[in-house]
Design an enzyme around this catalytic site. Structure first.
Site, PDB file in Angstrom:
ATOM      1  N   HIS A   1       0.853  -1.185   0.000  1.00  0.00           N
ATOM      2  CA  HIS A   1       0.000   0.000   0.000  1.00  0.00           C
ATOM      3  C   HIS A   1       0.885   1.231   0.000  1.00  0.00           C
ATOM      4  O   HIS A   1       1.593   1.482   0.976  1.00  0.00           O
ATOM      5  CB  HIS A   1      -0.929  -0.002   1.216  1.00  0.00           C
ATOM      6  CG  HIS A   1      -1.940  -1.114   1.187  1.00  0.00           C
ATOM      7  ND1 HIS A   1      -3.154  -0.979   0.568  1.00  0.00           N
ATOM      8  CD2 HIS A   1      -1.879  -2.376   1.657  1.00  0.00           C
ATOM      9  CE1 HIS A   1      -3.821  -2.129   0.681  1.00  0.00           C
ATOM     10  NE2 HIS A   1      -3.066  -2.989   1.330  1.00  0.00           N
TER      11      HIS A   1
ATOM     12  N   ASN B   1      -6.694   0.841  -3.136  1.00  0.00           N
ATOM     13  CA  ASN B   1      -7.561   1.547  -2.176  1.00  0.00           C
ATOM     14  C   ASN B   1      -7.010   2.912  -1.787  1.00  0.00           C
ATOM     15  O   ASN B   1      -6.848   3.254  -0.619  1.00  0.00           O
ATOM     16  CB  ASN B   1      -7.845   0.680  -0.943  1.00  0.00           C
ATOM     17  CG  ASN B   1      -6.586   0.246  -0.213  1.00  0.00           C
ATOM     18  OD1 ASN B   1      -5.482   0.309  -0.751  1.00  0.00           O
ATOM     19  ND2 ASN B   1      -6.746  -0.192   1.030  1.00  0.00           N
TER      20      ASN B   1
ATOM     21  N   HIS C   1      -2.936 -12.529   1.007  1.00  0.00           N
ATOM     22  CA  HIS C   1      -2.676 -12.762   2.430  1.00  0.00           C
ATOM     23  C   HIS C   1      -3.443 -13.928   3.056  1.00  0.00           C
ATOM     24  O   HIS C   1      -4.321 -13.741   3.890  1.00  0.00           O
ATOM     25  CB  HIS C   1      -2.881 -11.489   3.249  1.00  0.00           C
ATOM     26  CG  HIS C   1      -4.121 -10.698   2.924  1.00  0.00           C
ATOM     27  ND1 HIS C   1      -5.383 -11.255   2.823  1.00  0.00           N
ATOM     28  CD2 HIS C   1      -4.273  -9.375   2.694  1.00  0.00           C
ATOM     29  CE1 HIS C   1      -6.238 -10.294   2.556  1.00  0.00           C
ATOM     30  NE2 HIS C   1      -5.618  -9.153   2.471  1.00  0.00           N
TER      31      HIS C   1
ATOM     32  N   ASP D   1       1.984  -6.887   2.087  1.00  0.00           N
ATOM     33  CA  ASP D   1       0.825  -6.136   2.590  1.00  0.00           C
ATOM     34  C   ASP D   1       1.302  -4.998   3.496  1.00  0.00           C
ATOM     35  O   ASP D   1       0.721  -4.718   4.546  1.00  0.00           O
ATOM     36  CB  ASP D   1      -0.159  -7.035   3.344  1.00  0.00           C
ATOM     37  CG  ASP D   1      -1.536  -6.368   3.500  1.00  0.00           C
ATOM     38  OD1 ASP D   1      -2.385  -6.935   4.188  1.00  0.00           O
ATOM     39  OD2 ASP D   1      -1.729  -5.271   2.942  1.00  0.00           O
TER      40      ASP D   1
END
Lengths: 426, 317, 179
Positions: free
Chosen positions: A54, A86, A226, A299
């Site tokens: 991210h 996102n 994940h 992640d």
């Protein structure tokens, strides 16, 4: 630039010299020219490729930017990352994905290959313009609503089918929303004692089982993000045995940490999917070694201090991961004595690049290949302190000593990290 | 070992718990005098930091603190999410800046009191007045005090050894149930959990002496010394933990019939009661009901807790 | 480290008897007398004093005149010392207002226990007079407090320690100095 890495160990154990000219490997063998860099004791691997990270930009630049995230990645030994969609605005159209890719090129530290959203605004009901994102300059092949689950089975079926047109892959964040309303940590005896709402394993496993059947029906590629439970591993194993095109990913923290850490109520350990039991950790390690799980995806989820320095219920989900992933891979695959460098190269670099279709990444170390490389020192130790490259500090391994260290990272023939220090920084 | 905070009943050894109950007896005598005052906390500042509404508990703490001559400040901090208002960290650091000595906190998030006690934002003592569904230690202490005083009178130095206590209702979401489960066991009692399967988590059931989904069978098998009824909330019905109020009270309520069959067992309830749902009036108003005494004992018990927390490092002398 | 006995069992008995007579003399009789022992050993001493008074003055009713006063919660050092257990306080039925209260303790030292006892006493009424009886006065007062009835005056140095043993709680009766 020309240089030779002298006396370096390759993944098959051979000690040799590897020369780089410009952006490519020029020779693997005895010749030495250009700058001679002593690589005795170091292992040379293809530069790592993260399928799940991210970077928070656009929209959440306080936590991380493409530039700071690239720096964290480079320090972690990565030469390519795939930022999830996102952001704000969501990366659900060509404009945003091209912007993210361009920001990556400007930072110039790693290859930034954006992931596109499956649904518009991550709303779970309307397909995003997957084809246009693929045809754009960003050439998106992986689509994910990560952060949220594509829970509508009809929509998931449509998405899986649609991306066949351009050999795309849907990466699912498996979390049945109705079973995890307001869930805070793994459901089990610890959550019952602590009075924190539980997150049952079946919320992940049931979606994975369903998606594998859908992928089987549609003949599509499915990637499971994940994976965190032994039951999920079992589902994936069964799917692969039936010939379904499913690939699976595990995070470094799910290979190391368990739910008992929640007893401190310190939200640095709050993550989605939650930390599970020791039994799950062992099943995930075994699956990573035997191939049921294909890749490690960090992640990496940076958050500002105020989202983590508060009561558990109010805290955000997520942990940092880019700068510590290699050490955990070394711990699980090499130091345990249960696997080898080839497997490590597969899970951190070769297979992720393959899933994404990235050229020039995750390659064998041969003359002519693009020089995206990483050199690690397995004998040294990394003491995890604050103040890494990430703009955020939600580091779950603070104070721990992890094995191994990334020494040099080489991106397209240039050193982004030299002797552990990011190039251009003090 | 000094008691620095009271965050969870698991913080208390048997000796500490008994000492708190013993001191509460003396505090209750003070509460019956004409001048209900002791200088124990004179000059100390106690802040009641309540993130959830609670008139009962807050008033009980406030009276206890004032009877010990403390300077009391009530802070009602509605709105628990960081985006709505000041963060917990800022609120607490403000209290530290005005030299609050003790913070009594009720919060909607499980673990909030422990988090606060370990945060280092505040140097004084933290008392957990209820954190989410996790613990409510002073409630368990006043329940234990009530039990002990009803059954053993003014006897000091004694626990609740061998007593059979039933806790009935929404165990899963009850901080009162968790705190009582730990404390009653620490004091030597046998705890029996009773409730619908959806509200009786296995992880807690294994910590009790027995657990039952069938209230009537439990009453058949075990001679209870006390039955503690927990309040059932209608939100649980809407979230499908049980189908309807009438079905709930049919199977797990303290009905007239069950009340008769438990004989002279004490009837307890932390309040507020849903008369007709988890408990019938005939039970709630009977001489065996300790509901009002629990409220009264709350003040003495909390005075005792404050007294013990006020001391310095070292063993009880 | 030397240890010497300064009061034997019979010395203690004689002191008790003398104190009881002095109390009655000072009060001009036994009317309106209330004897309150300060826990722990003051309670046994108060008991002995009350019984001794009753032996010599039969109109004195022990039941109505003997009690105990726990001053723990009025101490001025609660937050700097470990927790002290609080024991019951028992005031005779007639109360203390208008009475002559005699506080009884084993050793008078800094005077702080007595000050706390005076504060505690305040909560129960308004005595017409408060007197203090102690078995041993070892000096080193930190407050202006004086005993009215003393078993033995024992000047000590601060590094000496006094041990009062009474057979109600210990195995013998004696007062010993160590130092």
């Amino acid at each position: 630039m020309s240089f030779t890495l002298k006396n370096v160990q390759l993944e098959d154990g051979r000690i040799t010299n590897v020369s780089v000219d410009g952006q490519h490997i020029s020779q693997v063998g005895s010749d030495q020219h250009g700058e001679i860099i002593d690589a005795t004791g170091l292992v040379l691997l293809p530069g790592f490729v993260d399928l799940h990270t991210h970077l928070r930009q656009p929209g959440f630049e306080k936590s991380e930017t493409v530039s700071s995230g690239s720096a964290a990645a480079a320090v972690g030994g990565y030469t390519a990352v795939h930022p999830m969609a996102n952001t704000m605005p969501v990366a659900d159209n060509a404009g945003v994905v091209e912007q993210i890719q361009r920001l990556g090129e400007e930072a110039g530290l790693v290859e930034v290959q954006p992931i596109g959203a499956v649904t518009v605004g991550l709303n779970g009901s309307m397909l995003a313009e997957l084809g246009t994102m693929n045809a754009s300059k960003a050439n998106v092949t992986i689509f994910s609503d990560d952060g949220k689950c594509v829970s509508d089975p009809q929509l998931m079926r449509r998405a899986l089918t649609y991306v066949k047109a351009f050999n795309g892959v849907i990466a699912q964040h498996a979390q049945e929303p109705r079973l995890t309303e307001n869930s805070q940590m793994n459901e089990g005896s610890v959550s019952a004692e602590l009075g924190l709402a539980g997150w049952p394993a079946v919320a992940e496993e049931s979606i994975i089982a369903r998606d594998i059947m859908l992928a089987e029906l549609t003949g599509s590629r499915l990637h499971v993000c994940h994976v965190s439970t032994a039951g999920s591993v079992e589902q994936i194993r069964l799917g692969k045995a039936r010939g379904v095109q499913v690939t699976a990913e595990v995070t470094p923290h799910h290979l190391l940490l368990t739910e008992d850490l929640a007893r401190s109520y310190d939200p640095v350990f709050k993550v989605n999917p939650p930390l599970r039991t020791q039994n799950d950790v062992e099943a995930l390690r075994a699956a990573l070694i035997d191939g049921t799980i294909d890749v490690i995806g960090t992640d990496h989820a940076p958050h500002p201090i105020e989202s983590k320095e508060c009561e558990w219920n109010n805290a955000a989900f997520g942990m940092l991961g880019l700068e510590t992933a290699y050490s955990i891979a070394q711990l699980v695959l090499i130091d345990s004595g249960l696997s080898n460098w080839s497997r490590l190269a597969q899970v951190l670099s070769i297979k992720p690049a393959d899933i994404s279709g990235l050229t020039g990444q995750g390659q064998q170390i041969v003359a002519g290949a693009m020089a995206n490389l990483v050199l690690v020192d397995p004998a040294s130790v990394t003491k995890v302190t604050g103040g890494g490259q990430s703009l955020s500090e939600n580091q779950p391994y603070l104070g721990m000593e992890l094995p191994g260290q990334v020494v040099h990272t080489i991106f397209r023939g240039s050193f982004t990290v030299r002797d552990g220090i990011l190039n251009g920084r003090a | 070992m000094k008691l620095q905070h009271l965050v969870s009943t698991t913080d208390l050894t048997r000796e500490q718990a008994i000492a708190i109950l013993d001191t509460a007896i003396e505090m209750s005598k003070v509460n019956q005098r004409e001048i209900k005052k002791l200088p124990v906390l004179r000059g100390k500042t106690v802040v009641n930091l309540f993130y959830e509404d609670s008139t009962r508990t807050r008033v009980s703490f406030e009276v206890a603190e004032k009877r010990l001559s403390a300077d009391v400040v009530n802070v009602s901090a509605k709105g628990s999410s960081v985006s709505k208002g000041e963060s917990l960290k800022d609120t607490v650091q403000t209290l530290a800046a005005i030299s609050a000595d003790i913070v009594v906190m009720r919060h909607g998030s499980s673990g909030a009191a422990q988090y606060l006690a370990e945060s280092g934002w505040f140097e004084g003592a933290v008392i957990n007045a209820g954190d989410g569904t996790h613990e409510h230690p002073t409630q368990a202490l006043l329940d234990a005090y009530t039990l002990r005083s009803r059954i053993f009178g003014d006897k000091t130095g004694t626990g609740l050894d061998g007593l059979n206590i039933a806790i009935v209702g929404d165990i899963a979401h009850s901080r009162v149930a968790r705190s009582n489960l730990h404390l009653l066991k620490t004091l030597g009692a046998k705890v029996h959990l009773i409730g619908p399967p959806t509200l009786l988590p296995k992880a807690l059931a294994v910590q009790a002496t027995t657990s039952h989904f069938n209230f009537d069978e439990a009453i058949e098998e075990i001679k209870f010394d006390a039955v503690m009824m927990l309040r059932i909330q209608s939100e649980r019905m809407n979230a499908a933990f049980f189908p309807s109020e009438s079905e709930y009270s049919k199977f797990w309520g303290l009905t007239k019939s069950r009340f008769t069959r438990i004989g002279d067992a004490l009837v307890m309830h932390p309040g507020p009661m849903n008369r007709g749902l988890e408990i019938e009036s005939i039970a709630a108003d009977s001489p065996n009901s300790t509901v009002l005494e629990q409220v009264k004992n709350g003040v003495s018990t909390r005075m005792s807790v404050l007294y013990h927390l006020n001391a310095a490092e070292g063993d009880l002398s | 480290m030397t240890s010497r006995t300064v009061l034997s069992s019979s010395d203690i008995d004689r002191a008790i008897t003398r104190i009881s007579h002095e109390i009655v003399e000072s009060n001009k009789g036994t009317k309106d007398l209330v004897i309150l022992g300060i826990p722990t050993r003051g309670v046994w001493l108060a008991d002995r004093i009350a019984k001794s008074i009753a032996d010599h003055y039969p109109e004195f009713e022990v039941e109505e005149s003997l009690g105990r006063l726990d001053a723990t919660m009025y101490r001025d050092d609660l937050s700097i010392n470990p927790t002290k257990a609080v024991t019951p306080t028992d005031i005779p039925k007639g109360g203390i207002s208008g009475k002559t209260v005699v506080l009884v303790d084993d050793v008078l030292f800094s005077g702080r226990t007595v000050r706390a006892a005076l504060d505690a006493l305040n909560e129960f009424g308004r005595p017409s007079a408060v007197r203090l009886a102690v078995l041993v006065d070892r000096g080193h007062r930190e407050l202006p407090i004086r005993a009215d009835f003393v078993g033995k005056n024992l000047p000590t140095s601060l590094d000496e320690r006094i041990f009062v043993r009474l057979n109600e709680s210990d195995e013998e009766n004696s007062v010993v100095i160590e130092g």
